[in-house]
Structures are given as structure tokens and as C-alpha cells.
Design a protein around this motif. Structure first.
Motif, PDB file in Angstrom:
ATOM      1  N   VAL A  80      43.044  48.523  55.310  1.00  0.00           N
ATOM      2  CA  VAL A  80      44.222  47.815  54.439  1.00  0.00           C
ATOM      3  C   VAL A  80      44.159  46.516  55.222  1.00  0.00           C
ATOM      4  O   VAL A  80      44.358  46.064  54.796  1.00  0.00           O
ATOM      5  N   PHE A  81      44.170  47.154  56.800  1.00  0.00           N
ATOM      6  CA  PHE A  81      44.176  45.822  57.695  1.00  0.00           C
ATOM      7  C   PHE A  81      43.182  44.512  56.663  1.00  0.00           C
ATOM      8  O   PHE A  81      44.343  43.218  56.532  1.00  0.00           O
ATOM      9  N   VAL A  82      42.379  44.853  56.979  1.00  0.00           N
ATOM     10  CA  VAL A  82      41.254  43.526  56.180  1.00  0.00           C
ATOM     11  C   VAL A  82      41.667  42.799  54.811  1.00  0.00           C
ATOM     12  O   VAL A  82      41.720  42.398  54.361  1.00  0.00           O
ATOM     13  N   PHE A  83      41.572  44.483  54.241  1.00  0.00           N
ATOM     14  CA  PHE A  83      42.124  44.183  52.410  1.00  0.00           C
ATOM     15  C   PHE A  83      43.418  43.082  52.849  1.00  0.00           C
ATOM     16  O   PHE A  83      43.614  42.253  51.525  1.00  0.00           O
ATOM     17  N   MET A 213      47.533  48.095  45.429  1.00  0.00           N
ATOM     18  CA  MET A 213      45.856  47.168  45.517  1.00  0.00           C
ATOM     19  C   MET A 213      44.903  47.008  43.979  1.00  0.00           C
ATOM     20  O   MET A 213      44.194  45.865  43.997  1.00  0.00           O
ATOM     21  N   ALA A 214      44.959  48.707  43.561  1.00  0.00           N
ATOM     22  CA  ALA A 214      44.201  47.503  41.866  1.00  0.00           C
ATOM     23  C   ALA A 214      45.396  46.643  41.247  1.00  0.00           C
ATOM     24  O   ALA A 214      44.206  45.875  40.549  1.00  0.00           O
ATOM     25  N   HIS A 215      46.268  47.107  41.349  1.00  0.00           N
ATOM     26  CA  HIS A 215      47.021  45.858  40.720  1.00  0.00           C
ATOM     27  C   HIS A 215      47.202  44.917  40.940  1.00  0.00           C
ATOM     28  O   HIS A 215      47.236  43.639  40.089  1.00  0.00           O
ATOM     29  N   SER A 216      46.915  44.660  42.490  1.00  0.00           N
ATOM     30  CA  SER A 216      46.782  43.240  42.848  1.00  0.00           C
ATOM     31  C   SER A 216      45.436  42.930  42.300  1.00  0.00           C
ATOM     32  O   SER A 216      45.304  41.237  42.855  1.00  0.00           O
ATOM     33  N   LEU A 217      44.039  43.390  42.512  1.00  0.00           N
ATOM     34  CA  LEU A 217      43.235  43.484  42.363  1.00  0.00           C
ATOM     35  C   LEU A 217      42.976  43.024  40.678  1.00  0.00           C
ATOM     36  O   LEU A 217      42.575  41.501  40.570  1.00  0.00           O
ATOM     37  N   LEU A 218      43.895  43.540  39.649  1.00  0.00           N
ATOM     38  CA  LEU A 218      43.611  43.044  38.135  1.00  0.00           C
ATOM     39  C   LEU A 218      44.178  41.489  38.143  1.00  0.00           C
ATOM     40  O   LEU A 218      43.774  41.153  36.912  1.00  0.00           O
ATOM     41  N   THR A 219      45.444  41.819  39.261  1.00  0.00           N
ATOM     42  CA  THR A 219      46.514  40.399  39.120  1.00  0.00           C
ATOM     43  C   THR A 219      45.966  39.108  39.048  1.00  0.00           C
ATOM     44  O   THR A 219      45.486  38.360  38.577  1.00  0.00           O
ATOM     45  N   LYS A 220      44.921  39.733  40.205  1.00  0.00           N
ATOM     46  CA  LYS A 220      44.342  38.099  40.931  1.00  0.00           C
ATOM     47  C   LYS A 220      43.233  37.846  39.895  1.00  0.00           C
ATOM     48  O   LYS A 220      42.635  36.825  39.691  1.00  0.00           O
ATOM     49  N   SER A 221      42.052  39.107  39.440  1.00  0.00           N
ATOM     50  CA  SER A 221      41.206  38.553  38.262  1.00  0.00           C
ATOM     51  C   SER A 221      42.133  37.613  36.994  1.00  0.00           C
ATOM     52  O   SER A 221      40.965  37.360  36.449  1.00  0.00           O
ATOM     53  N   VAL A 222      43.362  38.406  37.400  1.00  0.00           N
ATOM     54  CA  VAL A 222      43.751  38.015  35.287  1.00  0.00           C
ATOM     55  C   VAL A 222      43.603  35.934  36.233  1.00  0.00           C
ATOM     56  O   VAL A 222      43.538  35.332  35.250  1.00  0.00           O
ATOM     57  N   GLN A 223      44.571  36.009  36.927  1.00  0.00           N
ATOM     58  CA  GLN A 223      44.930  34.415  37.280  1.00  0.00           C
ATOM     59  C   GLN A 223      43.276  34.060  37.719  1.00  0.00           C
ATOM     60  O   GLN A 223      43.673  32.744  37.466  1.00  0.00           O
ATOM     61  N   VAL A 224      42.496  34.247  38.509  1.00  0.00           N
ATOM     62  CA  VAL A 224      40.769  33.469  38.691  1.00  0.00           C
ATOM     63  C   VAL A 224      40.617  33.452  37.149  1.00  0.00           C
ATOM     64  O   VAL A 224      40.356  32.458  36.863  1.00  0.00           O
ATOM     65  N   HIS A 225      40.849  34.362  36.109  1.00  0.00           N
ATOM     66  CA  HIS A 225      40.598  34.085  34.375  1.00  0.00           C
ATOM     67  C   HIS A 225      41.320  33.372  33.978  1.00  0.00           C
ATOM     68  O   HIS A 225      40.521  32.097  33.345  1.00  0.00           O
ATOM     69  N   GLU A 226      42.177  33.032  34.667  1.00  0.00           N
ATOM     70  CA  GLU A 226      43.082  31.937  33.986  1.00  0.00           C
ATOM     71  C   GLU A 226      43.014  29.880  34.686  1.00  0.00           C
ATOM     72  O   GLU A 226      42.982  29.782  33.932  1.00  0.00           O
ATOM     73  N   ALA A 227      42.810  30.560  35.076  1.00  0.00           N
ATOM     74  CA  ALA A 227      42.414  29.274  36.508  1.00  0.00           C
ATOM     75  C   ALA A 227      40.693  29.044  35.836  1.00  0.00           C
ATOM     76  O   ALA A 227      40.305  27.788  35.366  1.00  0.00           O
ATOM     77  N   VAL A 228      40.215  29.918  35.741  1.00  0.00           N
ATOM     78  CA  VAL A 228      39.096  29.561  35.037  1.00  0.00           C
ATOM     79  C   VAL A 228      39.001  28.922  33.338  1.00  0.00           C
ATOM     80  O   VAL A 228      37.744  27.801  33.131  1.00  0.00           O
ATOM     81  N   GLU A 229      39.349  29.531  32.939  1.00  0.00           N
ATOM     82  CA  GLU A 229      39.246  28.899  31.398  1.00  0.00           C
ATOM     83  C   GLU A 229      40.060  27.156  31.804  1.00  0.00           C
ATOM     84  O   GLU A 229      40.374  26.578  30.310  1.00  0.00           O
ATOM     85  N   GLU A 230      41.109  27.533  32.423  1.00  0.00           N
ATOM     86  CA  GLU A 230      41.970  25.801  32.623  1.00  0.00           C
ATOM     87  C   GLU A 230      40.354  24.737  32.771  1.00  0.00           C
ATOM     88  O   GLU A 230      40.660  23.333  32.599  1.00  0.00           O
ATOM     89  N   LEU A 231      40.313  25.767  34.123  1.00  0.00           N
ATOM     90  CA  LEU A 231      38.780  24.509  34.361  1.00  0.00           C
ATOM     91  C   LEU A 231      37.742  24.349  33.288  1.00  0.00           C
ATOM     92  O   LEU A 231      36.951  23.613  33.612  1.00  0.00           O
ATOM     93  N   SER A 232      37.567  25.176  32.668  1.00  0.00           N
ATOM     94  CA  SER A 232      36.177  25.265  30.988  1.00  0.00           C
ATOM     95  C   SER A 232      37.014  24.294  30.410  1.00  0.00           C
ATOM     96  O   SER A 232      36.803  23.077  30.383  1.00  0.00           O
TER      97      SER A 232
END
Length: 531
Positions: A80-83, A213-232
Motif C-alpha cells: 500500500v505504501f508503494v501504491f 484502489m480499483a476506483h482510483s485505477l479506473l478513474t486514472k484510466s478514464v483520465q488517461v483515455h480522455e488525455a489520449v483522446e485530447e492528444l489524438s
């Protein structure tokens, strides 16, 4: 009952853990999946040891399972420390690394030595209201120390999440869901220490931790996806922009290639024209010399002699009317022959002058065609005069008054042919502008002056002018207000001037108020690098 619930929790955690482990193996750059899988699989280990502890009937039987619980708890705390550090994007400090090393050492000590669980010292806990009995051994110093570090570590993670949750929205949920896990961990430590009787509930608190933790990963993935779409989208815009630039560059290259081909053909045509004009000029010179021979003068002297002796001839040939009429006719031919001779001499002289001018013009054109693409010392005034000579026919046709205001200026380093192209375009545009304003005498002013380190060339006309909204576009490729034009002249001129280290600007006060094009070129001393 409790064992069944624990086994169900263990199955869910095992599925989630192995799923994210596979995700990590497919994409090793994303360490979030690895740490999340580590927490889930450590929870599986903790639940397995908890199920074993719940099924024993004595403290001696439960010692092994109790040690496994404590070791699994240490593993969960470390991961959990590392995560959390990965999640907030913060590097672990030296003290955090030392704490992780201490947790690892305590986990080993607690599992293999009596420091974790004191063998032979029973600590049976019975929760009457739940009908649950825990057959445990007394905790040693190592387990107690590990519990303290776990509480401190979880509190540290909460503070770290709280510090960054405003700037990273996906941290808010995990911050809220870590709180129940923190509370359940404190409850289990208090129950294990005998502070009050209750059941162990941290394995259920783990669910809130995993959910966060799962929600954070999912939210982060959504944000990454949005960032990728914006970059696209940005990339598509950049590609579209670059494509337009490439298309424009391709058009320029095609035009340049076309012009280069035309220049090559024109060079051959000029060569042939030069040869033909030289022949015409030579023939015209011979014709002029023949015309100027004294044959007509001899005729005039013969007529003068005949006129002086006409009476004597008439007396001798009196009665021969045909012969006498022939004498009169012969005398009458002198005047028309003289006029025709003068007209022929004048036209031949004019033909020779025009031919010589054409030869000079062709020679000048050949000089620029042979100048190539190399830079040389160039006299701006001379090139400007050549451009005027080549446009003289058009200037005369529209009766344009040309005012030359040339000062003595130093030479510049430039490509002579491109410089002529620039001046020819500016003069041509000025003539076309003056052609459209017949209400006042057309005037073209050419000025060449020198400043401290630059030479300025001004081409000014009193023609139709430039609308204010078009001033910023006159040098753009493809911009034109003329029917059938391609908008390449001023654009290529601006490029040529820039290549030669100069600048070109246009100004006008509006429609029918004329236009001024000003060019600035550095002198040769200014363009050469200092020693």
C-alpha cells in the motif's frame, strides 16, 4: 459462518489480483496494476490464514495461522505504501524506504521467531454476543511493533492522499474508502491487544481498500483515455495543419519547378533570338549604309544640270513632244525620290535602333539567366534599371511617369536573377495598379537610399492602393485580387528577399491612395561574419 465469508472474500480478491497481474504482464510500464495485484494477493494470503485461525480449537493449533496473518498484514502495508506513492506521483523518501525495510524484517521475524507470537501463552477471546471464540497466542514484541508501524503507515498514507486529492480528482474516492480500512485495522489491533471484546473485521475493511484502489485505477484510466483522446484531436489538428503546409510547399515546389523549366526554355529561346537579332542587326546596318550612299545626290546634281540646259535641249529637239515630255517627267521624279529616300533612311535607322535595343535587352536577360543560384556582389541600382528597361514598353504604353531617386549605395550580396524577379514583380504590380486608376497622371517613384548598415529600396505608385484588410495578406501564397492570377508573385518575392537576408513590407492608406513597397537589404560588410 465467519470462515465462509472469509473464503468468499478470498475468492474475490484472488480473481481481482490475478486479473491485474495479467494486465501488468501485458503492459509492464504501468506499475499500478502490479502493486494493486500485490495488495489483492496479499489479502488472499491474509484471508487464507484467517480462515485457518477461525477453524482451530486451541491456541497451539492457531499459532501458525496467526503468524501468517501478521506476515500478510506486513505485506499489505508495504505494498500500500508503494501504491499510494505511485498514485500521487511522488518518489519515496529515504525514511519511507527505511520503513519498508523495517516492515520486511519484522515480517520475517514474526513468522520464524517467537518475537511475533509467544508459543505456549494462550490468549483465548470469546465474543459472547456473536458466539465467536478466537484461539490465539499472546502477541510478542515484534508483532506489537509491526502493528504500531502499520497504524502509523496507514495514517501517513491518509495524509499523503489528503495532500494531493485536490489536484488529482481520482484520489478523493480512495481517501474516503481508506478510512474504513484504517478504522477496522485499529479495531483488530485493539481486539488482539485485549482492550475490548469484539470480532476481527479488518478482512472486511480490506474490501473498502481494494474498492478504493480499483476506483482510483479506473478513474486514472478514464483520465488517461480522455488525455489520449485530447492528444489524438490535437495530433489530428497538427497533422491537418502539417498537411496543409505540405500541400502549400508542394504547390510552391511545383511552381518553382515550372518556373525553372520555363527559365531553361527561355534561356534557349533567348539564345536563338540573340542569334537572329544579331543577323537582323547586321543586315539592317548594311541596308542603312546602302541607303546612305550618294546615288540620290548624283541624281539631284544630274537634274540640276538638266534644268540649267533644258532650254537648249528643247531648242535642239523642237517638234519632238514625246522627248520633251520625258525631260519634264525626269525632272519631276527628283522630289518624290528624295522624299522616299528620306523615309526609307529614317525607317531603316529606326529599325536599326530598335534591333540594337532588342539585342541589349536579350543580352541583359541572358546575363540574368546565366547568373545561376549563387550569391554575388550586386549593384542594386543597376538591377533596378535593368528591370525598368525590361518593362519600358509597358511603361510607355500607359504613359507612366517614372521618377528615379537613386543615391550612391554600396553593393549587396544577393542572387542577381532573384533580385531582378523581385523588382520586375513590384514594377509589374505597380503598372497594373496604375492601369486601374486613369483619373490622374500615373506616376511610379523608385528610390534607393543607404542608412548606417542597410540599403533601402522604395517602389511607390499613386495607383488603386491596397485595402487595409488585405495589407497583412499580400505576401501570402495564393492571395490575389486579380482575375486569372495565381497569387505567387509577391509570395515568391517575399521568400527571395528573406533568403537574401532582407525584409519587405507593404503599406497603403487605402483604396485609390497608392501603395508603397519598401525593401531592406544588409550591406556586404554587415552580412560577413566578424573575424
Amino acid at each position: 459462518m465467519l470462515s465462509t465469508l472469509v473464503l468468499m472474500a478470498m475468492a474475490v480478491a484472488a480473481y481481482v489480483g490475478f486479473y491485474h497481474l495479467v494486465l501488468y504482464l501485458k503492459r509492464r510500464k504501468d506499475r499500478f496494476n502490479l502493486t494493486f495485484a500485490g495488495v489483492c494477493l496479499s489479502l488472499v494470503s491474509y484471508d487464507a490464514f484467517s480462515a485457518g485461525l477461525f477453524s482451530v480449537s486451541s491456541a497451539a493449533e492457531g499459532a501458525f495461522w496467526q503468524r501468517g496473518q501478521i506476515t500478510s498484514l506486513a505485506s499489505i502495508t508495504a505494498i500500500v505504501f508503494v501504491f499510494v506513492h505511485d498514485l500521487v506521483g511522488q518518489k519515496m523518501s529515504r525514511w519511507v524506504k527505511v520503513t519498508l525495510a523495517v516492515i520486511g524484517a519484522l515480517a520475517v521475524i514474526n513468522f520464524f521467531t517467537p518475537w511475533g507470537v509467544v508459543d505456549g501463552v494462550s490468549d483465548v477471546k470469546t465474543v459472547v454476543w456473536m458466539g465467536v471464540t478466537y484461539h490465539e497466542s499472546a502477541l510478542g514484541l515484534g508483532a506489537t511493533l509491526l502493528f504500531v508501524i502499520t497504524i502509523g503507515g496507514m495514517l501517513y498514507c491518509l495524509l499523503l492522499l489528503n495532500r494531493h486529492r485536490r489536484e488529482r480528482r481520482y484520489l478523493k474516492t480512495i481517501f474516503v474508502l481508506v478510512l474504513p480500512f484504517f478504522v477496522t485495522a485499529i479495531n483488530d489491533i485493539c481486539v488482539s491487544s485485549g482492550l475490548y471484546p469484539s470480532i476481527y473485521i479488518v478482512e472486511y475493511g480490506f474490501f473498502t481498500l481494494i474498492l478504493g484502489m480499483a476506483h482510483s485505477l479506473l478513474t486514472k484510466s478514464v483520465q488517461v483515455h480522455e488525455a489520449v483522446e485530447e492528444l489524438s484531436v490535437r495530433l489530428e489538428d497538427r497533422v491537418r495543419e502539417r498537411t496543409l503546409q505540405l500541400e502549400e510547399a508542394h504547390k510552391v515546389l511545383v511552381e518553382e519547378a515550372h518556373r525553372a523549366g520555363m527559365a531553361t526554355i527561355a534561356t534557349g529561346v533567348l539564345h536563338n533570338m540573340g542569334n537572329l537579332l544579331n543577323s537582323v542587326n547586321t543586315s539592317t546596318g548594311l541596308l542603312l549604309r546602302n541607303v546612305n550612299k550618294p546615288a540620290v545626290r548624283k541624281l539631284e546634281r544630274a537634274n540640276t544640270l538638266l534644268r540649267e540646259n533644258i532650254d537648249k535641249l528643247k531648242a535642239v529637239h523642237e517638234g519632238d513632244d514625246r522627248l520633251l515630255n520625258l525631260f519634264d517627267y525626269y525632272l519631276m521624279l527628283e522630289q518624290p525620290f528624295g522624299k522616299e529616300h528620306e523615309s526609307i533612311a529614317h525607317n531603316v535607322q529606326r529599325l536599326q535602333n530598335v534591333t540594337e535595343s532588342m539585342c541589349q535587352l536579350v543580352a541583359a536577360q541572358q546575363g540574368y539567366a546565366d547568373s545561376g543560384s549563387y550569391s554575388e556582389e550586386v549593384d542594386l541600382t543597376g538591377v533596378l534599371n535593368d528591370a525598368l528597361t525590361m518593362q519600358q514598353t509597358v511603361l510607355d504604353r500607359y504613359q507612366i511617369e517614372v521618377q528615379r531617386q537613386f543615391c550612391s549605395v554600396p553593393t549587396i550580396e544577393a542572387q542577381k536573377s532573384k533580385l531582378l524577379h523581385v523588382f520586375m514583380n513590384l514594377i509589374k504590380n505597380a503598372v497594373e495598379s496604375l492601369e486601374g486608376t486613369p483619373n490622374h497622371p500615373p506616376k511610379l517613384i523608385l528610390e534607393v537610399v543607404a542608412s548606417d548598415r542597410d540599403i533601402h529600396v522604395v517602389v511607390e505608385d499613386n495607383g488603386e492602393g491596397i485595402p487595409v484588410e488585405n495589407l497583412g495578406k499580400v505576401f501570402s501564397y495564393g492571395f490575389t485580387t486579380k482575375d486569372g492570377a495565381h497569387g505567387f508573385g509577391l509570395h515568391s518575392s517575399a521568400n527571395y528577399v528573406t533568403e537574401m537576408g532582407g525584409t519587405i513590407t507593404a503599406r497603403s492608406e487605402g483604396v485609390n491612395k497608392g501603395a508603397v513597397f519598401q525593401l531592406r537589404f544588409p550591406t556586404i560588410d554587415d552580412t560577413r561574419p566578424s573575424a
